[in-house]
Design an enzyme around this catalytic site. Structure first.
Site, PDB file in Angstrom:
ATOM      1  N   CYS A  12     -65.487 -37.632  67.272  1.00  0.00           N
ATOM      2  CA  CYS A  12     -65.126 -36.518  68.211  1.00  0.00           C
ATOM      3  C   CYS A  12     -66.319 -36.180  69.060  1.00  0.00           C
ATOM      4  O   CYS A  12     -67.356 -36.495  68.608  1.00  0.00           O
ATOM      5  CB  CYS A  12     -64.542 -35.423  67.423  1.00  0.00           C
ATOM      6  SG  CYS A  12     -65.820 -34.673  66.318  1.00  0.00           S
ATOM      7  N   GLU A 126     -69.489 -25.732  56.810  1.00  0.00           N
ATOM      8  CA  GLU A 126     -69.203 -25.047  57.953  1.00  0.00           C
ATOM      9  C   GLU A 126     -68.422 -23.618  57.631  1.00  0.00           C
ATOM     10  O   GLU A 126     -68.877 -22.621  58.184  1.00  0.00           O
ATOM     11  CB  GLU A 126     -67.835 -25.781  58.735  1.00  0.00           C
ATOM     12  CG  GLU A 126     -67.445 -25.102  59.752  1.00  0.00           C
ATOM     13  CD  GLU A 126     -66.054 -25.371  60.422  1.00  0.00           C
ATOM     14  OE1 GLU A 126     -65.924 -26.717  60.634  1.00  0.00           O
ATOM     15  OE2 GLU A 126     -65.154 -24.610  60.801  1.00  0.00           O
ATOM     16  N   THR A 162     -62.525 -25.140  61.399  1.00  0.00           N
ATOM     17  CA  THR A 162     -62.125 -25.920  62.462  1.00  0.00           C
ATOM     18  C   THR A 162     -61.144 -26.978  62.170  1.00  0.00           C
ATOM     19  O   THR A 162     -60.410 -27.351  63.242  1.00  0.00           O
ATOM     20  CB  THR A 162     -63.456 -26.131  63.189  1.00  0.00           C
ATOM     21  OG1 THR A 162     -64.189 -27.356  62.497  1.00  0.00           O
ATOM     22  CG2 THR A 162     -64.011 -24.977  63.906  1.00  0.00           C
ATOM     23  N   CYS A 190     -60.073 -26.798  66.083  1.00  0.00           N
ATOM     24  CA  CYS A 190     -60.923 -27.617  66.986  1.00  0.00           C
ATOM     25  C   CYS A 190     -59.977 -28.447  67.665  1.00  0.00           C
ATOM     26  O   CYS A 190     -58.924 -29.076  67.266  1.00  0.00           O
ATOM     27  CB  CYS A 190     -62.020 -28.163  66.306  1.00  0.00           C
ATOM     28  SG  CYS A 190     -62.013 -30.217  66.834  1.00  0.00           S
ATOM     29  N   SER A 218     -65.892 -35.987  54.050  1.00  0.00           N
ATOM     30  CA  SER A 218     -65.163 -35.236  55.379  1.00  0.00           C
ATOM     31  C   SER A 218     -64.064 -34.660  55.189  1.00  0.00           C
ATOM     32  O   SER A 218     -63.033 -34.931  54.944  1.00  0.00           O
ATOM     33  CB  SER A 218     -65.272 -36.693  56.266  1.00  0.00           C
ATOM     34  OG  SER A 218     -64.377 -36.281  57.424  1.00  0.00           O
ATOM     35  N   SER A 262     -65.796 -38.488  62.070  1.00  0.00           N
ATOM     36  CA  SER A 262     -67.298 -39.041  61.953  1.00  0.00           C
ATOM     37  C   SER A 262     -67.260 -40.278  61.370  1.00  0.00           C
ATOM     38  O   SER A 262     -68.273 -40.790  60.641  1.00  0.00           O
ATOM     39  CB  SER A 262     -67.903 -38.077  60.696  1.00  0.00           C
ATOM     40  OG  SER A 262     -67.203 -37.985  59.651  1.00  0.00           O
TER      41      SER A 262
HETATM   42  S1  SF4 Z   1     -65.337 -29.101  65.183  1.00  0.00           S
HETATM   43 FE1  SF4 Z   1     -65.950 -30.914  63.900  1.00  0.00          FE
HETATM   44  S2  SF4 Z   1     -64.226 -32.094  64.513  1.00  0.00           S
HETATM   45 FE2  SF4 Z   1     -63.998 -30.817  65.938  1.00  0.00          FE
HETATM   46  S3  SF4 Z   1     -65.270 -31.426  67.566  1.00  0.00           S
HETATM   47 FE3  SF4 Z   1     -66.683 -30.124  66.358  1.00  0.00          FE
HETATM   48  S4  SF4 Z   1     -67.639 -31.466  65.014  1.00  0.00           S
HETATM   49 FE4  SF4 Z   1     -65.641 -32.615  65.933  1.00  0.00          FE
END
Ligand code: SF4
Length: 285
Positions: A12, A126, A162, A190, A218, A262
């Site tokens: 991503c 996160e 997210t 996200c 992940s 990822s």
């Molecule tokens: S929140 Fe996580 S999955 Fe979404 S763009 Fe950012 S790094 Fe990528």
């Protein structure tokens, strides 16, 4: 075997950005670089950085004053940033902008007097980082049952991990509406994950089975497998082509592939190549 790869599979925007920043740092630092936790949840990428000298550490006590520290895309709490500044460390912050938004909304909700409820996995880095932006006062839940068990909260602010799916958070928000009078919801999902899940779900309904590729740690890979499983129960989640066993593909002739945010392109290509070479066989043969 026919193999169809879903659009948006793999890296991503946030992961590409974090890897580029880490690469630039490794190229230019001229000194030791350490990553606070694994840069991303993918063992192949982490190993390749390790071979170039990037050391993964769990806390700032393992960092020397001359080191450069990389904050990974999952982000960290404000105290850790302050601690790094107080130690005079050079910090490269690769926190994904989507995660930064979630941190900012959570901090604003607390400042405005809301009790923050975060829908997410309480052990995920996160989520730990976002909760730290509420002085660790946010409640973390991840199921409808946990939402229903909450005491009544007059002013509730809600944010999401997210990488969760829309369906998952919709169900829980529905339950939260009964536990609060004023419920303020910030959609911190996200966009990259939402698009990835949407195309994978569509593909799941068109193929006999889905293979989801990504690191076992992940969160977005696990979510991707889960949303596909709701449409098509035959889902295989793997980290690399080495885990492919031909007998799992018995009786199949058309398989879909998607991959967590990822997962490098070459890992996806290896998986596709390996499955493509499996001869379709009739069920029970
Ligand atoms: S929140 Fe996580 S999955 Fe979404 S763009 Fe950012 S790094 Fe990528």
């Amino acid at each position: 075997m026919d193999v169809i790869v879903a659009d948006n599979a793999g890296f991503c925007f946030g992961v590409k950005r974090a890897i580029k920043m880490a690469n630039d740092t490794m190229d230019g630092a001229g000194m030791r670089v350490k990553s606070l936790g694994s840069l991303i949840h993918n063992p192949q990428v982490v190993n390749s950085f390790r071979e170039r000298g990037l050391e993964v550490v769990e806390d700032l006590d393992s960092v020397d004053s001359e080191d450069t520290v990389i904050i990974r895309s999952h982000g960290v709490g404000p105290e850790l940033r302050q601690d790094a500044a107080a130690r005079g460390l050079k910090v490269v912050d690769t926190t994904c902008p989507f995660v930064t938004k979630a941190q900012q909304y959570a901090a604003k909700l607390i400042a405005d007097g809301y009790k923050v409820v975060m829908i997410g996995d309480k052990d995920h880095p996160e989520v730990i980082g976002v909760v730290a932006h509420t002085q660790n006062r946010a409640i973390v839940i991840n199921t409808v049952a946990e939402a229903e068990a909450l005491k009544f909260i007059p002013r509730m602010g809600v944010v999401f991990q997210t990488t969760h799916s829309i369906g998952h958070v919709q169900e829980i928000v529905g339950a939260l509406l009964k536990r609060g009078k004023e419920v303020r919801v910030f959609n911190t999902l996200c966009g990259a994950t939402t698009s990835m899940q949407k195309t994978a779900i569509e593909l799941s309904s068109e193929v006999e089975a889905m293979v989801i590729v990504g690191g076992r740690q992940s969160a977005n890979t696990a979510q991707l497998a889960e949303v596909c499983r709701r449409v098509n129960p035959r889902v295989l989640q793997i980290e690399s082509a080495d885990e492919i066993r031909e007998d799992w593909f018995q009786g199949l002739s058309r398989v879909g592939v998607s991959a967590g945010a990822s997962t490098p392109d070459e890992v996806i290509a290896d998986v596709v190549d390996r499955i493509t070479r499996i001869e379709p066989s009739p069920a029970g043969a």
